[in-house]
Design a protein around this motif. Structure first.
Motif, PDB file in Angstrom:
ATOM      1  N   UNK A  67       3.874   5.605  -5.820  1.00 24.31           N
ATOM      2  CA  UNK A  67       3.768   5.598  -7.289  1.00 24.31           C
ATOM      3  C   UNK A  67       2.657   6.543  -7.743  1.00 24.31           C
ATOM      4  N   UNK A  68       1.541   6.554  -7.009  1.00 23.86           N
ATOM      5  CA  UNK A  68       0.411   7.401  -7.387  1.00 23.86           C
ATOM      6  C   UNK A  68       0.591   8.858  -6.951  1.00 23.86           C
ATOM      7  N   UNK A  69       1.630   9.129  -6.191  1.00 21.49           N
ATOM      8  CA  UNK A  69       1.901  10.498  -5.766  1.00 21.49           C
ATOM      9  C   UNK A  69       1.095  10.938  -4.563  1.00 21.49           C
ATOM     10  N   UNK A  70       0.725   9.984  -3.717  1.00 18.43           N
ATOM     11  CA  UNK A  70      -0.086  10.328  -2.545  1.00 18.43           C
ATOM     12  C   UNK A  70       0.678  10.501  -1.348  1.00 18.43           C
ATOM     13  N   UNK A 115       0.841  -1.203   0.000  1.00 18.47           N
ATOM     14  CA  UNK A 115       0.000   0.000   0.000  1.00 18.47           C
ATOM     15  C   UNK A 115       0.873   1.247   0.000  1.00 18.47           C
ATOM     16  N   UNK A 116       1.964   1.235   0.791  1.00 16.35           N
ATOM     17  CA  UNK A 116       2.870   2.391   0.813  1.00 16.35           C
ATOM     18  C   UNK A 116       3.549   2.588  -0.535  1.00 16.35           C
ATOM     19  N   UNK A 117       3.948   1.473  -1.182  1.00 17.94           N
ATOM     20  CA  UNK A 117       4.571   1.586  -2.495  1.00 17.94           C
ATOM     21  C   UNK A 117       3.588   2.136  -3.528  1.00 17.94           C
ATOM     22  N   UNK A 118       2.345   1.692  -3.450  1.00 20.87           N
ATOM     23  CA  UNK A 118       1.327   2.174  -4.387  1.00 20.87           C
ATOM     24  C   UNK A 118       1.064   3.663  -4.177  1.00 20.87           C
ATOM     25  N   UNK A 119       1.084   4.101  -2.921  1.00 16.61           N
ATOM     26  CA  UNK A 119       0.859   5.524  -2.636  1.00 16.61           C
ATOM     27  C   UNK A 119       2.004   6.373  -3.191  1.00 16.61           C
TER      28      UNK A 119
END
Length: 67
Positions: free
Chosen positions: A64-67, A58-62
């Motif tokens: 990548x998405x710029x969150x 989830x942290x990696x996805x955030x």
């Protein structure tokens, strides 16, 4: 006929005899143990090491998405 005699003649679901060959019973027990050991080991590892399987993805996805 008294109620005691009537009760003794009726057979409940829990009062039935099961006929199974010994080899099939042993095979079923071994199958259950073979499936249960990895499951138990995974639960034990999660409890001992505090596994948080979704936290890193989830942290990696955030990121990548710029969150």
């Amino acid at each position: 006929m008294s109620s005691t005699e009537l009760k003794s003649k009726t057979q409940s679901t829990w009062n039935k005899m099961v006929h199974a060959p010994f080899k099939k019973v042993v095979a079923f027990d071994l199958l259950c143990m073979a499936m249960g050991m990895p499951i138990g080991a995974g639960i034990l590892a999660a409890l001992l090491y505090g596994a948080k399987p979704l936290e890193e993805p989830i942290q990696m996805a955030m990121k990548v998405l710029g969150g």
